[in-house]
Design an enzyme around this catalytic site. Structure first.
Site, PDB file in Angstrom:
ATOM      1  N   SER A 222      -9.418 -65.839 -47.565  1.00 24.13           N
ATOM      2  CA  SER A 222     -10.665 -65.368 -48.158  1.00 24.13           C
ATOM      3  C   SER A 222     -11.846 -66.183 -47.657  1.00 24.13           C
ATOM      4  O   SER A 222     -12.996 -65.745 -47.766  1.00 24.13           O
ATOM      5  CB  SER A 222     -10.604 -65.455 -49.683  1.00 24.13           C
ATOM      6  OG  SER A 222     -10.527 -66.793 -50.112  1.00 24.13           O
TER       7      SER A 222
ATOM      8  N   HIS B 113     -15.694 -69.396 -56.926  1.00 25.88           N
ATOM      9  CA  HIS B 113     -15.281 -68.799 -55.664  1.00 25.88           C
ATOM     10  C   HIS B 113     -16.377 -67.932 -55.060  1.00 25.88           C
ATOM     11  O   HIS B 113     -16.674 -68.003 -53.871  1.00 25.88           O
ATOM     12  CB  HIS B 113     -14.018 -67.973 -55.893  1.00 25.88           C
ATOM     13  CG  HIS B 113     -13.193 -67.759 -54.668  1.00 25.88           C
ATOM     14  ND1 HIS B 113     -13.319 -66.648 -53.888  1.00 25.88           N
ATOM     15  CD2 HIS B 113     -12.233 -68.516 -54.098  1.00 25.88           C
ATOM     16  CE1 HIS B 113     -12.450 -66.712 -52.887  1.00 25.88           C
ATOM     17  NE2 HIS B 113     -11.781 -67.840 -52.994  1.00 25.88           N
TER      18      HIS B 113
ATOM     19  N   ASP C  43     -16.570 -60.243 -54.699  1.00 26.04           N
ATOM     20  CA  ASP C  43     -16.282 -61.628 -55.084  1.00 26.04           C
ATOM     21  C   ASP C  43     -16.479 -61.848 -56.569  1.00 26.04           C
ATOM     22  O   ASP C  43     -16.609 -60.892 -57.328  1.00 26.04           O
ATOM     23  CB  ASP C  43     -17.168 -62.581 -54.269  1.00 26.04           C
ATOM     24  CG  ASP C  43     -16.460 -63.897 -54.033  1.00 26.04           C
ATOM     25  OD1 ASP C  43     -16.280 -64.629 -55.004  1.00 26.04           O
ATOM     26  OD2 ASP C  43     -16.074 -64.161 -52.895  1.00 26.04           O
TER      27      ASP C  43
END
Length: 723
Positions: free
Chosen positions: A498, A197, A123
């Site tokens: 995701s 994110h 990530d």
């Protein structure tokens, strides 16, 4: 896609499981990352006593969706949708009820909270500063002894201070990006998340979407290698190219193969290029490939026109509402820019008005910013026609409602035909949880099969919640990802495969703890053969892009059901040698096999097996004038408590196909826990197929378990036309 520049990619390792509640959020957005930069990692350690507290109902706690942070979730988290500023309580009826997790039965108690399982996550890093999600707690025990990771320190990231018992490791990889000089000015040269994110998905034990990761394959492969060396049990890798690549050219597939060889489950996102056919990525059979679907929560925002017509859109706007009085409405194409680009809208024609904007080119929050910059009071965002019944929520900086393509066209018609001056307003309803519309439904953006590389491997494998999911957020970026947005929030809402990937990664971690002897393939099999395909209204899971029933090319084997997965009855197992035989059947050369560490493999000794014979928990075949029948072979292993169980097959044949199974009964014993069977798909002489793909099921049952596998048959386009 909301991001306008490439984000950082990180490798994150967490001792956690993705099962918790969702909540209202003050300001939020959804983003999907399509490109990658440097790679980092961090580790979060969660002991059993730090799993969320369970309410009396038996469902998991209120709190951030997918986080395992016990009482560290702030109860004051709220969504202000009008002049009513009272805090909203966190909802307990969303993801817990969807996943069906209970402290009294099923997977959760069987796994003891997966306290000895480590999940590796690729990530954008982590933002631990002032985040309750990652706060230190002296009562946390040390990480599992097998774990060999550690924290690095950089000028931006003090590893010794950050790694506090909750976070127990952090690393980053950037060599490939430095070589190509692709790092941006805002990119952190450390595990610190400046994009948001990674922080969001860290609190859900998740990974990010990062298409075209192979551009910087050395960093991705290094992240996989480090996770394997550190001793993880599950890797959540939401990485992938925009289009599926040959496995030996795909560093994510190669890294995942190396991990699976070591017994590590690798979950990966299916991609966000739907609803087009053959858009699914991460299609190698050793991946656990995850699509995205909805939960029973929406954020409705009604567009009310001057003629009384009302169109329900969606929005995460949380500021001052417009009010009941309708104000002038204009179309962006008539005031400077149909897509509402910043600087192109005429302030003299926009000030004080609501602007209808077309989709495309710039991001959704950027469109809202452009309207605000021109003095507009609000905006209505149309969606792409291919997205059908889905509009996307965003954390706008002014009153905005996103509506479907069809509704946007009706609003345009009103603008063209009304005799009076067109007016409108937007009414925000905050968070609405209920049974209508039915859920889950497949998200339009979720990538679809069939696989463009290997039609015989049905992808995606399963679906899980991935629409408007709330979790922690970075303090280095606004929830809208606009540079002009000064807001900073601890939580945010995102959508994408995701986001669904961590749900399955977490469940896989629970299964790993509950069934430590199961292989990655057995865990995937259990999740696939126990998945459900019916929504909460009793119909087949719908497809938001068409408004019709979804197919296995959208939902895979179905929606994950954690509690049933702990006792699947039978499993379809496979290991490294099976995958090498599969690659040989694809015609891979010795040089191509060497990429997977199998340079000594002699494919000439592995003849006889076809690509479709890989022991996969789903079936996909191609029939046509030159291929009237296809036979595939499988082996199942009895993992139920009754060693003497007998299973009987029940077939739902795809249209135009006769399905034959030999034998139709499988009798197991204490000395024979495995049984083989062959399944043949034969074209019916009288077949009158009107679709390119037809679907069916094979269900094995012993009266207690139902072991279900989808069947997909692809017909040549010319033959469909002839029929």
């Amino acid at each position: 896609m909301e991001l306008t520049r490439p984000p950082l990619v990180a490798l994150c390792v967490l001792l956690a499981v993705a099962i918790a509640g969702t909540a209202n959020v003050a300001t939020a957005t959804e983003v999907e990352i399509q490109t990658t930069e440097a790679v980092s990692s961090y580790i979060v350690h969660v002991a059993p006593e730090h799993a969320p507290t369970l309410p009396h109902s038996g469902l998991l706690t209120t709190g951030v969706y997918g986080s395992f942070l016990r009482n560290h979730i702030p109860v004051e988290l709220s969504l202000s949708n009008s002049d009513d500023q009272a805090p909203r309580e966190l909802h307990t009826t969303l993801s817990p009820s969807f996943l069906g997790l209970s402290s009294s039965s099923g997977l959760l108690p069987a796994s003891n909270g997966a306290s000895d399982v480590v999940i590796g996550v690729i990530d954008t890093g982590v933002y631990p500063v002032d985040r309750a999600s990652f706060a230190a707690d002296p009562s946390l025990p040390p990480p599992p002894r097998k774990f060999r990771g550690h924290c690095v320190s950089t000028p931006e990231f003090n590893g010794s201070a950050v790694c506090n018992g909750k976070i127990v490791g952090a690393k980053f990889f950037r060599a490939g990006h430095q070589a190509l000089r692709t790092l941006g000015a805002k990119d952190s040269m450390s595990p610190l998340d400046t994009e948001g994110h990674g922080t969001h998905l860290a609190s859900t034990a998740a990974g990010s979407a990062a298409a075209d990761a192979s551009l910087y394959g050395s960093d991705v492969l290094a992240a996989f290698d480090e996770a394997i060396a550190d001793g993880v049990d599950v890797i959540s890798a939401s990485l992938g190219t925009l289009k599926a690549r040959k496995f030996y050219e795909d560093t994510t597939a190669v890294g995942a193969f190396n991990a699976v060889r070591k017994g590590i489950v690798v979950a990966a996102s299916a991609g966000n290029s739907g609803p087009g056919e053959s858009t699914v990525v991460n299609v190698a059979p050793w991946f656990l490939t995850v699509g995205a679907s909805t939960i029973n929560r929406e954020f409705p925002a009604d567009v009310i026109l001057g003629n009384g017509e009302t169109f329900t859109g969606t929005s995460l706007y949380a500021g001052q509402p417009l009010g009941a009085t309708k104000i002038p409405l204009v179309y962006g194409g008539n005031v400077g820019s149909n897509i509402c680009e910043a600087g192109k809208l005429d302030p003299a024609m926009v000030t004080g008005k609501i602007v209808l904007c077309d989709p495309g080119v710039n991001g959704r929050t950027e469109k809202g910013y452009a309207v605000k910059l021109a003095g507009g009071a609000g905006a209505i965002l149309g969606s792409e026609e291919a997205q059908g019944g889905q509009a996307r929520s965003s954390a706008h900086i002014l009153p905005v409602s996103a509506v479907t393509f069809a509704d946007a066209e009706k609003i345009k018609k009103y603008l063209r035909t009304t005799q009076a001056s067109p007016v409108a307003t937007i009414v925000f309803h905050g968070t609405v949880v209920g049974r209508s519309p039915p859920s889950p439904r497949m998200a339009s953006f979720s990538s679809r099969g069939p696989s463009r590389l290997v039609t015989e491997i049905l992808k995606p494998d399963v679906t899980a919640p991935g629409v408007d999911i709330l979790a922690a957020w970075t303090g280095a970026a606004s929830p809208s990802l606009l540079d002009s947005d000064a807001r900073r929030v601890p939580y945010n809402i995102m959508s994408g495969t995701s986001i669904s990937c961590p749900q399955v990664s977490g469940i896989a971690a629970l299964l790993r703890q509950a069934k430590p002897k199961w292989s990655p393939a057995a865990i995937k099999s259990a999740l696939m053969t126990t998945a459900y395909n019916v929504d909460n209204a009793g119909g087949v899971i719908g497809d938001m892009s068409t408004g019709k029933e979804s197919t296995p090319f959208a939902r895979g084997a179905g929606h994950v059901d954690p509690n049933r997965a702990v006792d699947p009855g039978l499993v379809y197992d496979a290991g490294t040698e099976d995958y090498v035989t599969f690659l040989c059947a694809l015609g891979y050369t010795r040089e191509q096999l060497a990429v997977f560490g199998s340079s000594s493999t002699n494919c000439s000794t592995r003849t006889g097996a076809s690509v479709g014979d890989l022991n996969y928990p789903a079936f996909s075949a191609v029939l046509g004038s030159d291929r009237r029948a296809v036979t595939q072979r499988r082996t199942v292993r009895n993992v139920g408590s009754n060693v003497m169980a007998t299973y009987t097959a029940k077939i739902t044949s795809p249209a135009g196909v006769l399905v034959m199974v030999k034998p139709r009964k499988l009798a197991f014993s204490a000395t024979q826990e495995k049984q083989d069977y062959a399944i043949t798909f034969a074209q019916l002489p009288s077949a009158n197929v009107t679709e390119k793909h037809t679907f069916g099921l094979i269900v094995w049952s012993d009266g207690k378990h139902t072991v279900t596998s989808p069947i997909a048959v692809t017909w040549p386009t010319s033959q469909v036309a002839d029929m």
